[in-house]
Design a protein around this motif. Structure first.
Motif, PDB file in Angstrom:
ATOM      1  N   TYR A  97     -22.648  22.113  48.608  1.00  0.00           N
ATOM      2  CA  TYR A  97     -23.578  21.111  49.106  1.00  0.00           C
ATOM      3  C   TYR A  97     -22.900  19.774  48.856  1.00  0.00           C
ATOM      4  CZ  TYR A  97     -27.269  24.573  49.533  1.00  0.00           C
ATOM      5  OH  TYR A  97     -28.022  25.648  49.904  1.00  0.00           O
ATOM      6  N   LEU A  98     -22.809  18.959  49.895  1.00  0.00           N
ATOM      7  CA  LEU A  98     -22.108  17.684  49.757  1.00  0.00           C
ATOM      8  C   LEU A  98     -22.706  16.836  48.646  1.00  0.00           C
ATOM      9  CD1 LEU A  98     -21.477  16.841  53.517  1.00  0.00           C
ATOM     10  CD2 LEU A  98     -19.919  17.894  51.865  1.00  0.00           C
ATOM     11  N   ALA A  99     -24.002  16.925  48.448  1.00  0.00           N
ATOM     12  CA  ALA A  99     -24.647  16.151  47.383  1.00  0.00           C
ATOM     13  C   ALA A  99     -24.119  16.536  46.007  1.00  0.00           C
ATOM     14  CB  ALA A  99     -26.153  16.339  47.440  1.00  0.00           C
ATOM     15  N   ASP A 100     -23.645  17.778  45.845  1.00  0.00           N
ATOM     16  CA  ASP A 100     -23.110  18.218  44.556  1.00  0.00           C
ATOM     17  C   ASP A 100     -21.748  17.599  44.257  1.00  0.00           C
ATOM     18  OD1 ASP A 100     -25.357  19.740  44.130  1.00  0.00           O
ATOM     19  OD2 ASP A 100     -24.408  21.635  44.709  1.00  0.00           O
ATOM     20  N   LEU A 101     -21.101  17.043  45.263  1.00  0.00           N
ATOM     21  CA  LEU A 101     -19.786  16.433  45.047  1.00  0.00           C
ATOM     22  C   LEU A 101     -19.893  15.036  44.429  1.00  0.00           C
ATOM     23  CD1 LEU A 101     -18.097  17.419  48.437  1.00  0.00           C
ATOM     24  CD2 LEU A 101     -17.936  18.604  46.234  1.00  0.00           C
ATOM     25  N   ILE A 102     -21.022  14.381  44.647  1.00  0.00           N
ATOM     26  CA  ILE A 102     -21.194  13.012  44.149  1.00  0.00           C
ATOM     27  C   ILE A 102     -21.185  13.027  42.629  1.00  0.00           C
ATOM     28  CG2 ILE A 102     -22.749  11.019  44.084  1.00  0.00           C
ATOM     29  CD1 ILE A 102     -23.656  11.905  46.917  1.00  0.00           C
ATOM     30  N   GLY A 103     -20.340  12.178  42.076  1.00  0.00           N
ATOM     31  CA  GLY A 103     -20.210  12.077  40.623  1.00  0.00           C
ATOM     32  C   GLY A 103     -19.071  12.883  40.037  1.00  0.00           C
ATOM     33  N   LEU A 104     -18.450  13.762  40.839  1.00  0.00           N
ATOM     34  CA  LEU A 104     -17.330  14.542  40.314  1.00  0.00           C
ATOM     35  C   LEU A 104     -16.135  13.639  40.029  1.00  0.00           C
ATOM     36  CD1 LEU A 104     -17.252  17.760  42.555  1.00  0.00           C
ATOM     37  CD2 LEU A 104     -18.366  17.434  40.338  1.00  0.00           C
ATOM     38  N   SER A 105     -15.398  13.958  38.969  1.00  0.00           N
ATOM     39  CA  SER A 105     -14.149  13.261  38.671  1.00  0.00           C
ATOM     40  C   SER A 105     -13.101  13.708  39.679  1.00  0.00           C
ATOM     41  CB  SER A 105     -13.660  13.594  37.260  1.00  0.00           C
ATOM     42  OG  SER A 105     -14.583  13.136  36.310  1.00  0.00           O
ATOM     43  N   VAL A 106     -12.230  12.783  40.046  1.00  0.00           N
ATOM     44  CA  VAL A 106     -11.173  13.065  41.017  1.00  0.00           C
ATOM     45  C   VAL A 106      -9.829  12.834  40.338  1.00  0.00           C
ATOM     46  CG1 VAL A 106     -10.224  12.478  43.281  1.00  0.00           C
ATOM     47  CG2 VAL A 106     -12.690  12.249  42.863  1.00  0.00           C
ATOM     48  N   LYS A 118     -18.055   8.633  44.808  1.00  0.00           N
ATOM     49  CA  LYS A 118     -19.190   7.702  44.854  1.00  0.00           C
ATOM     50  C   LYS A 118     -20.216   8.123  45.906  1.00  0.00           C
ATOM     51  CE  LYS A 118     -20.153   2.799  45.609  1.00  0.00           C
ATOM     52  NZ  LYS A 118     -19.526   1.491  45.862  1.00  0.00           N
ATOM     53  N   SER A 119     -19.723   8.581  47.063  1.00  0.00           N
ATOM     54  CA  SER A 119     -20.609   9.019  48.142  1.00  0.00           C
ATOM     55  C   SER A 119     -19.851   9.951  49.067  1.00  0.00           C
ATOM     56  CB  SER A 119     -21.163   7.828  48.927  1.00  0.00           C
ATOM     57  OG  SER A 119     -20.151   7.222  49.696  1.00  0.00           O
ATOM     58  N   VAL A 120     -20.603  10.612  49.944  1.00  0.00           N
ATOM     59  CA  VAL A 120     -20.022  11.455  50.986  1.00  0.00           C
ATOM     60  C   VAL A 120     -20.630  10.986  52.297  1.00  0.00           C
ATOM     61  CG1 VAL A 120     -19.686  13.797  51.848  1.00  0.00           C
ATOM     62  CG2 VAL A 120     -19.894  13.402  49.379  1.00  0.00           C
ATOM     63  N   GLN A 121     -19.787  10.661  53.269  1.00  0.00           N
ATOM     64  CA  GLN A 121     -20.252  10.141  54.557  1.00  0.00           C
ATOM     65  C   GLN A 121     -19.590  10.913  55.690  1.00  0.00           C
ATOM     66  OE1 GLN A 121     -22.556   7.686  54.763  1.00  0.00           O
ATOM     67  NE2 GLN A 121     -22.584   7.428  52.550  1.00  0.00           N
ATOM     68  N   ASP A 122     -20.221  10.875  56.832  1.00  0.00           N
ATOM     69  CA  ASP A 122     -19.631  11.415  58.055  1.00  0.00           C
ATOM     70  C   ASP A 122     -19.887  10.392  59.152  1.00  0.00           C
ATOM     71  OD1 ASP A 122     -18.844  12.680  60.377  1.00  0.00           O
ATOM     72  OD2 ASP A 122     -19.757  14.593  59.861  1.00  0.00           O
ATOM     73  N   PHE A 123     -18.850   9.703  59.543  1.00  0.00           N
ATOM     74  CA  PHE A 123     -18.963   8.669  60.573  1.00  0.00           C
ATOM     75  C   PHE A 123     -18.627   9.218  61.951  1.00  0.00           C
ATOM     76  CE2 PHE A 123     -17.857   6.351  56.613  1.00  0.00           C
ATOM     77  CZ  PHE A 123     -19.045   5.662  56.469  1.00  0.00           C
ATOM     78  N   GLU A 130     -16.007   8.980  49.393  1.00  0.00           N
ATOM     79  CA  GLU A 130     -15.723   7.626  48.929  1.00  0.00           C
ATOM     80  C   GLU A 130     -15.360   7.743  47.456  1.00  0.00           C
ATOM     81  OE1 GLU A 130     -17.613   3.124  48.698  1.00  0.00           O
ATOM     82  OE2 GLU A 130     -18.926   4.809  49.205  1.00  0.00           O
ATOM     83  N   ILE A 131     -14.137   7.365  47.122  1.00  0.00           N
ATOM     84  CA  ILE A 131     -13.638   7.489  45.759  1.00  0.00           C
ATOM     85  C   ILE A 131     -13.676   6.112  45.108  1.00  0.00           C
ATOM     86  CG2 ILE A 131     -11.706   8.211  44.302  1.00  0.00           C
ATOM     87  CD1 ILE A 131     -12.878  10.459  46.115  1.00  0.00           C
ATOM     88  N   GLN A 132     -14.348   6.038  43.955  1.00  0.00           N
ATOM     89  CA  GLN A 132     -14.412   4.788  43.193  1.00  0.00           C
ATOM     90  C   GLN A 132     -13.451   4.899  42.019  1.00  0.00           C
ATOM     91  OE1 GLN A 132     -16.337   1.839  43.787  1.00  0.00           O
ATOM     92  NE2 GLN A 132     -14.727   1.236  42.371  1.00  0.00           N
ATOM     93  N   ALA A 137     -11.374  -1.684  44.347  1.00  0.00           N
ATOM     94  CA  ALA A 137     -12.221  -1.278  45.471  1.00  0.00           C
ATOM     95  C   ALA A 137     -12.169   0.226  45.694  1.00  0.00           C
ATOM     96  CB  ALA A 137     -11.769  -1.999  46.740  1.00  0.00           C
ATOM     97  N   SER A 138     -13.253   0.763  46.225  1.00  0.00           N
ATOM     98  CA  SER A 138     -13.284   2.182  46.548  1.00  0.00           C
ATOM     99  C   SER A 138     -12.415   2.455  47.770  1.00  0.00           C
ATOM    100  CB  SER A 138     -14.725   2.643  46.792  1.00  0.00           C
ATOM    101  OG  SER A 138     -15.276   1.989  47.903  1.00  0.00           O
ATOM    102  N   TRP A 139     -12.068   3.717  47.965  1.00  0.00           N
ATOM    103  CA  TRP A 139     -11.261   4.125  49.114  1.00  0.00           C
ATOM    104  C   TRP A 139     -11.778   5.456  49.626  1.00  0.00           C
ATOM    105  CZ3 TRP A 139      -8.231   8.552  48.093  1.00  0.00           C
ATOM    106  CH2 TRP A 139      -8.065   8.864  46.748  1.00  0.00           C
ATOM    107  N   TRP A 140     -11.382   5.798  50.841  1.00  0.00           N
ATOM    108  CA  TRP A 140     -11.906   6.982  51.521  1.00  0.00           C
ATOM    109  C   TRP A 140     -10.868   8.091  51.549  1.00  0.00           C
ATOM    110  CZ3 TRP A 140     -16.929   7.011  52.506  1.00  0.00           C
ATOM    111  CH2 TRP A 140     -17.588   5.790  52.593  1.00  0.00           C
TER     112      TRP A 140
END
Length: 167
Positions: A97-106, A118-123, A130-132, A137-140
C-alpha cells in the motif's frame, strides 16, 4: 499502524435532485467503498454511511444515510473520506500500500542514508516517491524496481538507487 487513516475517496458534489452524492474513489475497485462501512473524516470522526452505490467513470454515485437532499449533498463537496489502515486486507507478497511507504528510511545498497519518504504522488507517469533528505530540499524518485529494488516495511526502510544528476 492500525490507527492510521487512509484516504479512499473525496465527495465531488451532488448528483441529481434526490440527495445522491458523486464520489471520486481512490480504490482499485470503486464499488469496494460501501463495503468499508462507516467512512471517516480526517479527524477520525464518522462522515458517511453509504446505503447504495453504482459505478460511474472515476468513482460512484451513492446514497448515504446522513444525506436526504441535494443541498445536503452539495454541502459535502470536497469532503475527504478515510478508513482506518487495519480495514484494508493485507497486501499480497511483493505488493505494497503506497501509504505504508510514507515515513520509511531511504538508503543506498551500500548503506548511505538518503532521507525518508515524505509522500507518494502520481502525476500521470507513474508513482513517485518524494524523498526528504536530512538537510536541504526534497527530491523525487520513480517508484520502479530499478530505482527501488528492495522495500522492507517491517524494518522501516527501503533501498534506493538514486538517478544520476542532469542539468
Amino acid at each position: 499502524m492500525s490507527e492510521r487513516l487512509i484516504q479512499v475517496a473525496r465527495v465531488a458534489g451532488a448528483f441529481g435532485v434526490r440527495g445522491e452524492i458523486r464520489i471520486t474513489t481512490f480504490t482499485e475497485d470503486p464499488m469496494a467503498l460501501p463495503a468499508y462501512g462507516t467512512l471517516l473524516r480526517d479527524s477520525g470522526e464518522p462522515a458517511l454511511n453509504l446505503s447504495a452505490a453504482r459505478p460511474v467513470k472515476g468513482g460512484i454515485i451513492a446514497r448515504a444515510r446522513e444525506v436526504a437532499t441535494r443541498e445536503e449533498a452539495e454541502a459535502l463537496r470536497g469532503l475527504r473520506l478515510f478508513i482506518t489502515r487495519d480495514s484494508l486486507p493485507p497486501p499480497d507478497e511483493d505488493e505494497f500500500y503506497l501509504a505504508d511507504l510514507i515515513g520509511l528510511s531511504v538508503a543506498t545498497a551500500e548503506g548511505e542514508a538518503l532521507g525518508k519518504v515524505k509522500s507518494v504522488q502520481d502525476f500521470g507517469a507513474g508513482d513517485l516517491l518524494e524523498i526528504q533528505p536530512p538537510a536541504g530540499a526534497s527530491w523525487w524518485l520513480p517508484f520502479t524496481r530499478e530505482t527501488v529494488p528492495e522495500v522492507k516495511i517491517p524494518e522501516g526502510r527501503l533501498v534506493a538507487v538514486r538517478p544520476a544528476e542532469t542539468e
